[in-house]
Design an enzyme around this catalytic site. Structure first.
Site, mmCIF file in Angstrom:
data_model
loop_
_atom_site.group_PDB
_atom_site.id
_atom_site.type_symbol
_atom_site.label_atom_id
_atom_site.label_comp_id
_atom_site.label_asym_id
_atom_site.label_seq_id
_atom_site.Cartn_x
_atom_site.Cartn_y
_atom_site.Cartn_z
ATOM 1 C CG HIS A 142 -6.430 3.850 1.251
ATOM 2 N ND1 HIS A 142 -7.443 4.739 1.206
ATOM 3 C CD2 HIS A 142 -6.933 2.705 1.595
ATOM 4 C CE1 HIS A 142 -8.431 4.389 2.016
ATOM 5 N NE2 HIS A 142 -7.983 3.177 2.330
ATOM 6 C CB ALA A 143 -6.053 9.026 -0.077
#
Length: 87
Positions: free
Chosen positions: A15-16
């Site tokens: 994810h980010a």
């Protein structure tokens, strides 16, 4: 060109935050660095490309580096992934 397979071990996948860490590790290298997952080819120096691939935990990917510092780039990327990318 050098390449090696590795399994994503982050509990929440790429994810980010881990995508940002991975892109930051890749940035200083002159080599082209890609992750292959299924039929996708992901540019590792792009956080958005990594996130768009939606790579989940337990997924086996192939890291491929091509360029004058390919060996060092591959080593750094593999160490970052195996180290959990800050998680």
């Amino acid at each position: 060109m050098v390449s090696q397979k590795v399994t994503i071990s982050n509990p929440t996948g790429l994810h980010a935050r881990p995508a940002g860490v991975l892109a930051k590790v890749a940035a200083p290298f002159n080599s082209d660095i890609f992750i292959f997952v299924g039929d996708k080819k992901v540019q590792v120096k792009s956080v958005l490309s990594i996130m768009a691939a939606a790579i989940k935990t337990g997924t086996e990917v192939e890291v491929q580096c091509s360029g004058d510092d390919e060996e060092q780039a591959l080593k750094a990327i593999l160490e970052a992934i195996e180290g959990g990318l800050g998680e």
